[in-house]
Design an enzyme around this catalytic site. Structure first.
Site, mmCIF file in Angstrom:
data_model
loop_
_atom_site.group_PDB
_atom_site.id
_atom_site.type_symbol
_atom_site.label_atom_id
_atom_site.label_comp_id
_atom_site.label_asym_id
_atom_site.label_seq_id
_atom_site.Cartn_x
_atom_site.Cartn_y
_atom_site.Cartn_z
ATOM 1 N N ARG A 96 0.709 -1.151 0.076
ATOM 2 C CA ARG A 96 -0.050 0.062 0.044
ATOM 3 C C ARG A 96 0.873 1.220 -0.092
ATOM 4 N NH1 ARG A 96 -2.743 -3.891 -1.249
ATOM 5 N NH2 ARG A 96 -4.743 -4.386 -0.704
ATOM 6 N N ASP A 125 -6.361 -1.394 4.989
ATOM 7 C CA ASP A 125 -5.829 -0.747 3.944
ATOM 8 C C ASP A 125 -6.048 0.843 3.530
ATOM 9 O OD1 ASP A 125 -4.297 -2.805 3.184
ATOM 10 O OD2 ASP A 125 -6.106 -3.837 1.841
HETATM 11 N N1 ARG Z 1 -5.497 -8.545 6.940
HETATM 12 C C1 ARG Z 1 -4.649 -8.143 6.050
HETATM 13 C C2 ARG Z 1 -3.740 -6.704 5.993
HETATM 14 O O1 ARG Z 1 -4.594 -6.009 6.788
HETATM 15 C C3 ARG Z 1 -4.780 -8.703 4.596
HETATM 16 C C4 ARG Z 1 -5.908 -7.615 3.843
HETATM 17 C C5 ARG Z 1 -5.998 -8.064 2.548
HETATM 18 N N2 ARG Z 1 -7.133 -7.234 1.689
HETATM 19 C C6 ARG Z 1 -7.865 -7.912 1.071
HETATM 20 N N3 ARG Z 1 -8.726 -7.312 0.390
HETATM 21 N N4 ARG Z 1 -8.073 -9.476 1.121
HETATM 22 O O2 ARG Z 1 -2.596 -6.536 5.776
#
Ligand code: ARG
Length: 408
Positions: A96, A125
């Protein structure tokens, strides 16, 4: 008068395609898309670009970020043995900030007022994108359409897409999971996995074989590091992105690298996540084993504590922050002598370190051996223990379990 511009982090999937239309129609903005290739299992980037152009965007930039991601982000993650809550190697949290940096660069190039992302309002995210954007340019404004619009679920989005001539990928309503992937691995959540008692189904896994279906003989692999950076696999020098790809294959074929866990999101909720991180876990396992012989004991103990702080900062979106910068400087200093080779044995879903060597190894055979000719002076230990336990003995006499104070 020309419209204001927004630069959107675009993946080409349904969410971000609907975002394009929504930003155009609801916010009256000109949209520039940025599609970053961080090694995700991307098929048809060209088609995705065309799809964006067909929706009337000003531009759609497809950027190959695999080497920058490896050299600037994964290198630091390896130095810090990145493991949030001691279990999750941070794949989404690493990509990100890089994508956010590109959004800011393209926003400057186009003179855009806004950047936008397609993250939901209950994940990590969104925070990572926005914290990174604010750190890089506090003046830029962020729009998060998915947080604002009233499309509650996938079928709502599909209906919106149909109503607004946004092409809907085939099977858009069928995909049982939410996936995020890059070179460092693959995150799988939602659907059947939302009940933490449910065992993941076979269809959740793509990068790793079921351990039951893996070779009946072990696979040995050697990884070479220079100053903490992986530089070769089985004697073959490669750049880091290639090393990660090679190890994803070797480990994945041996069924190593599956994780099934519950983690604490920044927004305060617990979330069940499955991950496939074969190359990441392999590199961290090997790197730790090399540090065990190359990093002095007191430094290693402090490093292990700070690794948790590093992982928490990165998980929480603090990639561009003074704390993370200072922790990186500490980590970098610890890596100066982490040079050498680690030998791994993969078998049926396991990966064991079976050998390590370094020109800077602090492992001293003469001191460690139980042979008669050891250089360790065992007699000196008596005096060492005498002084080392002085404080404990004083406590024991005055306040300890057999002291007068305890009997009273
Ligand atoms: N929980 C993980 C993180 O916050 C993965 C997030 C993944 N995003 C998704 N859209 N599956 O880093």
């Amino acid at each position: 008068m020309s419209k204001e511009k927004v630069v959107l982090a675009y993946s080409g999937g349904l969410d971000t395609s609907v975002c394009v239309k929504w930003l155009q129609d609801e916010k009256n903005l000109d949209v520039v898309c940025v599609c970053g290739n961080v090694g995700q299992e991307e098929i048809g980037l060209d088609a995705k670009k065309q799809k964006a152009l067909d929706l009337g965007v000003l531009d759609c930039q497809v950027l190959d970020l695999r080497d920058e991601f490896s050299d600037e982000f994964l290198t630091k993650a390896i130095a810090a043995n990145s493991m949030y809550e001691n279990k999750y190697p941070l794949l989404s949290a690493l990509s990100r900030p890089l994508l956010a940096k590109k959004l800011v660069e393209v926003a400057h190039e186009f003179g855009a007022t806004y950047v936008a992302h397609g993250c939901t309002g209950k994940g990590n995210d969104q925070v990572r994108f926005e914290a990174a954007v604010k750190a890089l340019d506090p003046e830029l404004k962020v729009i998060a359409p998915v947080r604002e619009w009233d499309l509650k679920c996938r079928p709502d989005e599909v209906a919106y897409a149909h109503a607004h001539n946004v092409p809907v990928p085939e099977g858009a309503n069928d995909n049982p999971y939410s996936i995020d992937d890059n070179l460092w691995g693959r995150a799988i959540e939602c659907g059947h996995l939302e009940d933490p008692w449910n065992e993941p189904l076979d269809d959740a896994w793509v990068m790793t074989k079921n351990p039951e279906d893996t070779p009946d003989a072990p696979t040995y692999t050697e990884i070479e590091f220079e100053a903490g950076k992986p530089v070769a696999v089985d004697g073959k020098k490669m750049k880091l992105s290639e090393i990660v790809i090679a190890l994803n294959k070797i480990s994945g074929d041996n069924g190593f690298g599956r994780l099934d866990l519950v983690e604490d999101r920044l927004v305060g909720l617990k979330s069940r996540e499955c991950y496939e991180v074969p190359g990441a876990l392999t590199l961290i396992t090997a790197h730790k084993a090399l540090e065990d012989i190359c990093v002095e004991g007191d430094l290693l103990k402090t490093k292990i504590k700070l690794e948790q702080d590093w992982a928490t900062a990165v998980y929480n979106g603090q990639w561009y922050s003074p704390l993370k910068n200072a922790l990186d400087a500490f980590m970098a200093d610890t890596q100066k002598f982490v040079t050498g080779t680690v030998r791994l044995k993969f078998f049926k879903g396991n990966c064991h370190v079976v050998g390590r060597k370094s020109p800077f190894s602090l492992y001293d055979y003469g001191l460690a051996t139980y042979d008669r000719d050891t250089t360790f002076d065992e007699k000196a230990s008596a005096g060492f223990i005498e002084i080392d336990t002085l404080s404990l003995k004083t406590w024991a006499k005055v306040q300890g379990p057999s002291s007068a104070a305890a009997q009273a």
